[in-house]
Structure formats: C-alpha cells, structure tokens
Design an enzyme around this catalytic site. Sequence first.
Site, PDB file in Angstrom:
ATOM      1  N   PHE A  72       0.826  -0.969   0.021  1.00 41.72           N
ATOM      2  CA  PHE A  72      -0.006  -0.043   0.180  1.00 41.72           C
ATOM      3  C   PHE A  72       0.748   1.193  -0.017  1.00 41.72           C
ATOM      4  O   PHE A  72       1.777   1.167   0.741  1.00 41.72           O
ATOM      5  CB  PHE A  72      -0.994   0.156   1.373  1.00 41.72           C
TER       6      PHE A  72
ATOM      7  N   ASP B 200       9.343   2.483   1.249  1.00 40.65           N
ATOM      8  CA  ASP B 200       7.834   3.263   1.815  1.00 40.65           C
ATOM      9  C   ASP B 200       8.069   3.122   3.338  1.00 40.65           C
ATOM     10  O   ASP B 200       7.595   2.079   3.783  1.00 40.65           O
ATOM     11  CB  ASP B 200       6.765   2.847   1.160  1.00 40.65           C
TER      12      ASP B 200
ATOM     13  N   LYS C  34       2.997  10.255   8.124  1.00 39.02           N
ATOM     14  CA  LYS C  34       2.387   9.951   9.293  1.00 39.02           C
ATOM     15  C   LYS C  34       3.044  10.368  10.777  1.00 39.02           C
ATOM     16  O   LYS C  34       2.659  11.517  10.691  1.00 39.02           O
ATOM     17  CB  LYS C  34       2.028   8.414   9.500  1.00 39.02           C
TER      18      LYS C  34
HETATM   19  N1  PLP Z   1       2.327   4.302   2.303  1.00 38.95           N
HETATM   20  C1  PLP Z   1       1.714   3.482   3.569  1.00 38.95           C
HETATM   21  C2  PLP Z   1       2.947   2.366   3.774  1.00 38.95           C
HETATM   22  C3  PLP Z   1       0.718   3.886   4.267  1.00 38.95           C
HETATM   23  O1  PLP Z   1       0.594   3.045   5.413  1.00 38.95           O
HETATM   24  C4  PLP Z   1       0.054   4.918   3.995  1.00 38.95           C
HETATM   25  C5  PLP Z   1      -1.283   5.147   4.701  1.00 38.95           C
HETATM   26  O2  PLP Z   1      -1.632   4.465   5.431  1.00 38.95           O
HETATM   27  C6  PLP Z   1       0.413   5.606   2.608  1.00 38.95           C
HETATM   28  C7  PLP Z   1       1.538   5.515   2.123  1.00 38.95           C
HETATM   29  C8  PLP Z   1      -0.487   7.010   2.279  1.00 38.95           C
HETATM   30  O3  PLP Z   1      -0.093   7.920   3.167  1.00 38.95           O
HETATM   31  P1  PLP Z   1      -1.160   9.098   3.598  1.00 38.95           P
HETATM   32  O4  PLP Z   1      -2.621   8.297   4.192  1.00 38.95           O
HETATM   33  O5  PLP Z   1      -0.718   9.963   4.454  1.00 38.95           O
HETATM   34  O6  PLP Z   1      -1.542   9.624   1.977  1.00 38.95           O
END
Ligand code: PLP
Length: 397
Positions: free
Chosen positions: A142, A227, A256
């Site tokens: 994700f 990520d 986050k």
């Molecule tokens: N990447 C990861 C691993 C995430 O857990 C999330 C959100 O849960 C995102 C990207 C996207 O972040 P945002 O919700 O701040 O756009």
Amino acid sequence: MDHAAIAALEDRHSSGGVTRRPVTITRAVGARMWDANGNEYVDCAAAHGWAALGHGHPEVNEAIATQLRSIATLTESSYNDQRARWFGALAELFASTLGTTARGAITRIHPCNSGTEAVEAALKFARVATGRTDFVAAHRGFHGRTLGALSATGTSGYRTPFEPLLPGFQHVTFNDAAALESAITDQTAGVILEVVQGEGGVHLADWDYLRTARQLCDEQGALLIIDEIQTGLGRTGQWFACEHLGVAPDIIVLGKALGGGIPMGAACWREGLGTFASGAHGSTFGGNPLACAASLAVLHVLTRDRLPERATLLGAGVLAELHAAQAKCVREVRGLGLMIGVELRQRVTPVLQELLKRGVWALPAGPNVLRLLPPLTISEDDLERAIGTIVDVLRAS
Ligand code: PLP
C-alpha cells in the site's frame, strides 16, 4: 451538537470514501480518546499511525504554538529557519541510522503534506533521475490513493475502480525473490516496497528479500524506494524498519508520525542522484514552518526518550501475551516493535466492533487481520488494559 446530530450532518455531506465508526471523537490526550458521550478509548491505532508520541504531546503543542506566533505557512520559494533546521535534523538522522554508503548518504529532502504525496514525488523523481518509466511493486503493498501512488499500490480492491492507472507498473508476490529478479530490468526506474506491509496485513519482509532487491536494483541501475510512511520513525523498534535488514534505500518516503499531527510527508534521496530541475515539482504547503517546527519537536522527543527502543520492549511483551492467549480464532500473530498483526480465521470487523464497545480502538489490515499501532508513548497500564481486553475478545470470538 450531540453524536446523532454530528453524524447526520457528516453523513449528509461526506464524500463517502471513508467508512466511519459510530462514535464522535471530540478529545484525545496521549493514548486516550473520548467521544461526545464521555466514553473513553485506548487508542491502539495511534490515529491510523500518525500519533507516535500520542495525541497532543505537550512539547509538540508548544512547538506549534510558538511557531504560530512567528509564521505558519510559507512555500519553499523563500528560505526559512525552521525548514533549514528540519532539513539538517533529518539528514543527520539518516546519516546516523542508514549511514553513508559508497552510494552516498540521504541528504535531499522534498517536503510535502501526506504520505501519498511523498510517494508521488518519489515516483516522479525516480523517473527523472533514471530517465526510465517502469516500476516494480508488490502485491498487497500500500502506497497511497492518488493516481501515481495507487498505481504502485498492489491491492486490486483499491486499484480496479480507477483503472486505467499509470502504465509501466508491474506487481510481484511479496517475499518472492525470483519474481523480483524476473520483473526488474534495465528499463526499471524504481522498485517500491514496504519493509512491513501495513495495510496489506502486517507481513514482514524476509531477511534476504530486501537485500536481494537492493542487489538487483544495483545490477540493473534501478532505484530502491522504501516506503517507511507507516514503519518509519521508531514504530518497528528501529528508526527505520529497513535498518533491521541492513539495507539502505536510494529513496525513502516518510509521513504519518513525521509531523506530530500536522500534515506532513517527505521524499528523501541520496546525494548522488541529483535534484529536481527548478519548477519540476513543488507544493504550496510543503515544508511549511509550522509542520517543520512540529516535526523538529517529534524528532527531539523520539531521540531523547529513546522511543524506538521502547517500541522494541513493549512490542515484545505484546507479542508474547498474544501468543500465550491461544485464542481459537487466531491463525497467526506477527509483528515488529509496536506494529502488530493478528491474523484471524474469521473476519476482523466483528472483533473491532466488540473492542470499540469495550473501549479499545484498533485497526483492520485487510479483511481478517487485526492491526495494532499504539503510540510509542503509551503507558504500560493502558497497554496492559488494552491487550487484556483484546485477549478476552479474541478468546470469546
Ligand atoms: N504508504 C504507506 C505504507 C501507508 O501506510 C500509507 C497510509 O496508510 C500511505 C503510504 C499513504 O499515506 P497518506 O494516507 O498520508 O496519504
């Protein structure tokens, strides 16, 4: 307004994209939240992972209040003291954690306002840095919901309604090194992976998998994009989860916890990769002094209070308790630090609903995984209470 009135107004106007729980949260301190009816919850989700220091940490609040008295928002089109200090602090953190390899230290930072924007910036930068357009990502991974980040996201449920997405993305089975090897070519701009897949079910990368990814990227001239939006800044017991595996990325994306509750993300890359051309990328709010001041306070408290170490300690206790519970509905318990997944033999929604009734706020990770991401500052009492309730609910499920 009472809960019913608030819910009616939100339901009347919301975009519908996010399903709400049937409570109105009006206040939160540390790891506790309260609803409009005065019910208390232990936040075992860190408000979807951002509240590493808990809600309303006094030093973050103080930094925000102080900064508001000088200047809140300013684009990168002028210099700013808070932004400069934040760039420096983050670069120092990268040097002391991910090191300075032969490939060069991570020193370049694009500040933005969310995780998904950080991923967008990483994808754009990987394209310009390599002159290539192909990407490899993992099934169940994700990376966000904007169209570029969604193209990297590996769950069809999120992707299918919005296809066609960006061309050039290939998804491979997570932890299958052979699949990575056949997917990465001399046309690959970047390989984007989580070290622990969060939304996808709390799946940990195998010991050798990321190293293989690193090696294949080096061989093919592709960039390794890690990520760490959910795993980063101490959650898994190291500042960055990739440290557990001894792998340094070319590009790391953060979000986050980074802004301490002020929306913030960052895409950060190795010195030798260069920079965007002037005008190629930017954001009105990215790198605003308010977020930078909040983030500086977050980095300070995480360091001073050794919160990554605390995550290791508390996480080990939680894993032991969950393993010992031997609830029949549990297929597997897994996790790293305070990022914990409990895979169930049944759907997770009824368990989450029961937990909510009993004052514990937890998260799903896919249809049958219960995910726990408590603040790294949670008190031992609150954690004990929450895990006791979780064990009771799992045993009764
Ligand atoms: N990447 C990861 C691993 C995430 O857990 C999330 C959100 O849960 C995102 C990207 C996207 O972040 P945002 O919700 O701040 O756009």
